[in-house]
Design a protein around this motif. Structure first.
Motif, PDB file in Angstrom:
ATOM      1  N   ASP A 145      -8.463  -3.919  -2.823  1.00 52.97           N
ATOM      2  CA  ASP A 145      -7.002  -3.737  -2.934  1.00 52.97           C
ATOM      3  C   ASP A 145      -6.444  -3.151  -1.647  1.00 52.97           C
ATOM      4  O   ASP A 145      -6.328  -1.951  -1.525  1.00 52.97           O
ATOM      5  CB  ASP A 145      -6.717  -2.830  -4.133  1.00 52.97           C
ATOM      6  CG  ASP A 145      -5.248  -2.739  -4.458  1.00 52.97           C
ATOM      7  OD1 ASP A 145      -4.464  -3.523  -3.913  1.00 52.97           O
ATOM      8  OD2 ASP A 145      -4.870  -1.844  -5.246  1.00 52.97           O
ATOM      9  N   GLU A 179       2.975  -0.503  -0.360  1.00 54.28           N
ATOM     10  CA  GLU A 179       3.050  -1.216  -1.651  1.00 54.28           C
ATOM     11  C   GLU A 179       2.679  -0.302  -2.809  1.00 54.28           C
ATOM     12  O   GLU A 179       3.307  -0.320  -3.854  1.00 54.28           O
ATOM     13  CB  GLU A 179       2.105  -2.429  -1.635  1.00 54.28           C
ATOM     14  CG  GLU A 179       2.252  -3.358  -2.840  1.00 54.28           C
ATOM     15  CD  GLU A 179       1.389  -3.019  -4.043  1.00 54.28           C
ATOM     16  OE1 GLU A 179       1.590  -3.603  -5.100  1.00 54.28           O
ATOM     17  OE2 GLU A 179       0.502  -2.135  -3.926  1.00 54.28           O
ATOM     18  N   GLU A 206      -1.225 -10.799  -3.621  1.00 53.91           N
ATOM     19  CA  GLU A 206      -2.319 -10.371  -4.494  1.00 53.91           C
ATOM     20  C   GLU A 206      -1.914 -10.543  -5.961  1.00 53.91           C
ATOM     21  O   GLU A 206      -0.738 -10.688  -6.274  1.00 53.91           O
ATOM     22  CB  GLU A 206      -2.624  -8.895  -4.231  1.00 53.91           C
ATOM     23  CG  GLU A 206      -1.449  -7.996  -4.579  1.00 53.91           C
ATOM     24  CD  GLU A 206      -1.777  -6.514  -4.509  1.00 53.91           C
ATOM     25  OE1 GLU A 206      -2.923  -6.138  -4.720  1.00 53.91           O
ATOM     26  OE2 GLU A 206      -0.850  -5.739  -4.250  1.00 53.91           O
TER      27      GLU A 206
HETATM   28 ZN   LIG Z   1      -2.669  -3.858  -4.248  1.00 50.28          ZN
END
Ligand SMILES: [Zn+2]
Length: 475
Positions: A145, A179, A206
């Protein structure tokens, strides 16, 4: 006699539909494997992972020099990209690359973010920011991530530019560094593109991934899910007030009782279930790969929807979250002392708003359970996103690219329960898709935002390859 006959017919119809419920065949022209410099790719990945780009809701608490250093690393690691594309820094941490294609019509936007959530070093088996490689696995905060997709975008561009490839359409790379804290960088990039009149044919961020061991009831196959929309989000407080007073002589009904009734009602009287198009399509596509017992249900949604609704409500969790707005009580406040009645009480709720509901209808639903004077304060919130169509060139191209690399995978749309930066792009694009081409297990998926986040080297390489193939297909 007649009811028995009708029942017989019904059973035959149900079974026949289940038997005919066979997987869709998607015709994919398999393209040759891309030859990548594996050592260089993993080396570059490790450089990106070592930057401790931890974002914070209070941007004064973010060490901007780390973010600048990350941007500088991109300049030095990807010389071809920097020669060919323009690069602008927008908002606090936004990076926007523009790779000119043969036409500026219908451009493509590839997104990612390079900020990460904090890592509690002592809980990790290896240091979270050293990018340790052990037995073919890269460990580190941000591996999944989502520095892997950022790497994928940059490596694929560097690879294709070196080869002399010019895309048919303009391609933008949009990366934010805030984000995780719903920062202003992605909106700043969208405003910039909007002002320039850019109308992308596709935005990819994503979202879903390729799960190796299946995620759907009764389906034991590799599954690739593409998010076509995301639910809305509200943090809110229901505030109560009373006279307070001594706890030795309480009133018949106090505010804590009202708080308790609210919490009980929220659990029992859930918001209306709706099987939205992407969720139905997910049942339709994945259900065709399920065992026969499940097929009986998924092939006959016209009959079994009420049963599933009851089942999902009973179970709670992921499936229930796909069909309704959910409300979770997360914060509670009452008296500070055991012998004092609370003069103020607070029930903090996190709601995830289904795309057929609104923030307003959700607040009304919650408020409707409180029969005493109260105030509701929305601390933070956003409406659910629009839904991107599945019958589109963008979705179909992505699906074919996935099947080119993972020919065994079942590809399906789904609705995201979590949020991504891509929601801002609905303002300029109809086809906003959420898929990170990472092949991971259910266990690895649970490491996102957790300790020991890691990804297999083989998966990183496939991620890069997927972007190369996607750009070739679109170009
Ligand atoms: Zn993310």
């Amino acid at each position: 006699m007649i009811p028995l006959l009708l029942l017989g017919i019904l059973i035959v119809v149900i079974l026949a539909r289940a038997i005919l419920f066979q997987p869709y065949q998607v015709a994919v022209d398999q393209t040759p494997k891309e030859v990548l410099n594996q050592e260089k790719t993993i080396g570059n990945f490790r450089v990106l992972l070592r930057h401790q780009t931890v974002s914070h809701p209070d941007k004064d608490k973010m060490d901007m020099s780390v973010f600048k250093a990350f941007q500088q690393s991109l300049v030095s690691l990807y010389p071809e990209v920097h020669k060919t594309c323009t690069c602008e820094y927008l908002g606090d941490t936004g990076i926007l690359y523009h790779w000119k294609g043969k036409t500026q019509d219908e451009p493509i936007v590839l997104m990612s973010h390079y900020d990460v959530v904090p890592a509690e070093e002592t809980a990790w088996d290896v240091p979270p920011f050293e990018a340790t490689v052990l037995d073919g696995v890269v460990w580190g905060r941000g591996t999944l991530d989502t520095k892997c997709t950022l790497l994928g975008v940059m490596e694929s561009a560097e690879h294709l530019i070196k080869e002399g490839f010019v895309p048919k359409h303009d391609i933008y790379f949009s990366f934010s560094g805030d984000e995780e804290v719903s920062g202003e960088s992605a909106p700043a990039i969208v405003s910039h593109l909007k002002a320039k009149g850019v109308k992308p044919q596709m935005v990819l961020d994503e979202g879903g991934v390729v799960i190796e061991d299946g995620i759907f009831p009764g389906v034991n196959k590799q599954t690739a899910v593409i998010g076509v929309g995301e639910k809305g989000y509200i943090d809110l407080e229901v505030q109560f007030e009373s006279q307070g007073g001594h706890a030795s002589a309480p009133p018949r009904h106090g505010i804590t009782g009202a708080m308790g009734r609210l919490m009980s009602d929220l659990e029992n009287k859930t918001m209306k279930p709706v099987f939205m198009e992407p969720v139905l399509e997910m049942f339709n596509r994945l259900g065709r790969h399920s065992s026969f017992g499940y097929k009986i249900i998924f092939a006959n949604m016209w009959l079994f929807k009420p049963l599933l609704t009851t089942l999902f409500k009973k179970q709670g969790g992921q499936m229930n979250a796909l069909i309704r707005t959910t409300t979770a009580v997360t914060v509670l406040e009452g008296s500070k002392a055991y012998n004092v009645l609370p003069p103020k009480g607070k029930v903090g709720i996190n709601a995830r708003v289904l795309n057929t509901d609104t923030m307003d209808s959700t607040v009304k639903h919650i408020s409707g359970f409180v029969k005493v004077p109260h105030k509701i304060q929305v601390l933070n919130g956003r409406e659910a996103s629009p839904i991107s169509p599945v019958q589109s060139h963008a979705f179909e191209t992505l699906e074919k690219t996935i099947l080119d690399i993972w020919p065994e995978a079942v590809v399906s749309p789904y609705l995201m329960i979590a949020g991504t930066d891509s929601r801002h792009f609905h303002a300029i694009c109809e086809n906003v898709l959420r898929f990170a081409p990472m092949e991971i297990t259910k266990e690895e998926l649970n490491l996102i935002h957790s300790n020991n986040e890691r990804i297999r080297v083989s998966s990183v390489l496939k991620c890069v390859e997927c972007y190369v193939k996607l750009i070739r297909r679109l170009g």
